[in-house]
Enzyme design. Structure first.
Site: not given
Ligand code: GLU
Length: 426
Positions: A116
């Site tokens: 993240k």
């Molecule tokens: N931000 C989204 C999540 O928390 C998508 C992450 C992604 O597609 O890599 O799942």
């Protein structure tokens, strides 16, 4: 650094998302008698990078923003996870979100590790040009760890396809050729995927429909309440309405609206586009975000931020089912209340995994340079979401545990197996 849940509990860390993530890990490790070495290993992020992002604002002054990218585990594949822009971003929040991505990718069985990123900023107070400069400088500070086989960011809270386009462009300009697979959630014109924009909400609605079926709830008679009206919340509200549900309340960061007879969600979307908020929508009463969570309904969809359902308000929540479109909306204390009351919670690592699942499809399409139709995407997404729901549900039934613990058993099992078979280097 020794990370223990106890050490993070001190002081104001009560609602620290990383504390929460570690508590959840401890609970499942105890429940499944996880190898203590694997448990210890998984408490720590594999790597984390903090960067300072100097940006010239439109008024000519310079401001330095803080940015983070955390890789939790790469045992099952390259690092995958969104980037959020929000004033409350912190390293601990990003650590928790990275860990949740590891479990999420494992629950739905896609070959990624968890990551993240975040930048501490308020996009609502920044111009488009300032956002572009932040994004390009942040990307260039992270460039050593990014790449289609290394780390693939995506949108998250207050980031969108335009921001992904700037990431793709900055990375590509540095390489000297176009690298669409470095980021997902891009515009279709540069290698984005059909269906990615709606994927988080669509996946969430697929699992809500599965849960309704198990509980004998008829969607056309069901009442839904949605907290948060960004990408996940606004599209989930629209899709729930398409399934026949009556959506009685929705909200955004400025407040909520409520009409027990049901809201016309298409019109609410139009209204928000014009005014910037759902608040003031004609024909609805206003309601606070807190009160909205306590409305009676068949399904409550928290689709905003962490820690909104706590030990404090959980006893007053009247929803029959909770589907976490957001990451980390429910604290472990609240989970205990729901377990005692028999309220089913579809956990974030299952309920919002549709987003990263279609991100995976986007990455596969980019690498193959061969693109699929929206129909193919949605049917593959449905297959993965219903299969994952069935697997989690059967663990929950077999072990007589809530859906969150069951999803963690499935995820931890897969991650532990990958770690064990790979072994500890050197
Ligand atoms: N931000 C989204 C999540 O928390 C998508 C992450 C992604 O597609 O890599 O799942």
């Amino acid at each position: 650094m020794t990370i223990t849940t106890e050490s993070l509990k001190a002081g104001t860390a009560q609602l620290n998302p990383y504390t929460m993530a570690l508590q959840q890990l401890d609970e499942v490790a105890n429940h499944m008698h996880l190898d203590p070495n694997i448990h210890e290993y998984l408490k720590y992020p594999k790597r984390e990078i903090t960067v300072s992002i100097p940006v010239l604002l439109d008024n000519g002054s310079l401001k330095v923003f803080q940015g983070y990218r955390v890789h939790h585990s790469l045992a099952r594949g390259p690092a995958k996870g969104g980037i959020r822009y929000h004033p409350n971003v912190s390293l601990d929040e990003v650590r928790a979100l990275a860990m949740w991505m590891t479990w999420k990718c494992a629950v739905v069985g896609i070959p990624y590790g968890g990551a993240k990123g975040g930048v501490v900023c308020n996009p609502k107070e920044l111009s488009l040009k300032e956002l572009e400069r932040i994004t390009r400088r942040f990307t260039s500070e992270l460039i050593v760890i990014l790449g289609p086989e290394k780390d693939i960011p995506a949108p998250d809270v207050y980031t969108d396809s335009q921001i992904m386009a700037w990431i793709m462009d900055t990375y590509s300009m540095n390489k000297g050729y176009s690298v669409p697979g470095v980021v997902t959630g891009k515009p279709i014109s540069i290698g984005g995927s059909e269906g990615r924009n709606e994927a988080t909400a669509r996946g969430c609605v697929y699992v809500i429909m599965e849960a309704f079926q198990k509980k004998g709830v008829d969607p056309s008679k069901a009442v839904a309440v949605v907290q948060g009206f960004g990408n996940a919340g606004s599209i989930a509200a629209q899709l729930l309405q398409k399934e026949g549900c009556t959506v009685t309340a929705v909200s955004d960061s400025k407040g909520g609206i409520h009409n027990p007879k049901g809201l016309d969600i298409e019109k609410v979307v139009e209204y928000k586009k014009k005014t910037g908020t759902v608040v003031g929508f004609p024909g609805a009463d206003s309601i606070s975000n807190e009160d909205l969570l306590e409305l009676p309904c068949d399904v409550l969809v928290p689709a905003a931020l962490e820690n909104v359902i706590t030990g404090k308000n959980a006893p007053r929540i009247k929803a029959k089912l909770i589907a976490e479109a957001a990451n980390g909306p429910t604290t472990p204390e609240a989970d205990k209340v729901f377990k005692d009351k028999g309220i089913m919670v579809l956990p974030d690592i299952l309920a919002n995994a549709g987003g990263v699942t279609v991100s995976y499809f986007e990455w596969v399409q980019d690498i193959q340079a061969f693109f699929w139709s929206e129909g193919e995407i949605n049917s593959k997404l449905k297959q993965i979401m219903t299969r994952s729901f069935a697997q989690v549900y059967s663990i929950a039934e077999r072990e007589k545990v809530p859906m969150r613990l069951a999803a963690y058993v499935l995820a931890l099992g897969r991650v532990a197996e990958a770690l064990t078979v790979r072994g500890i280097y050197p």
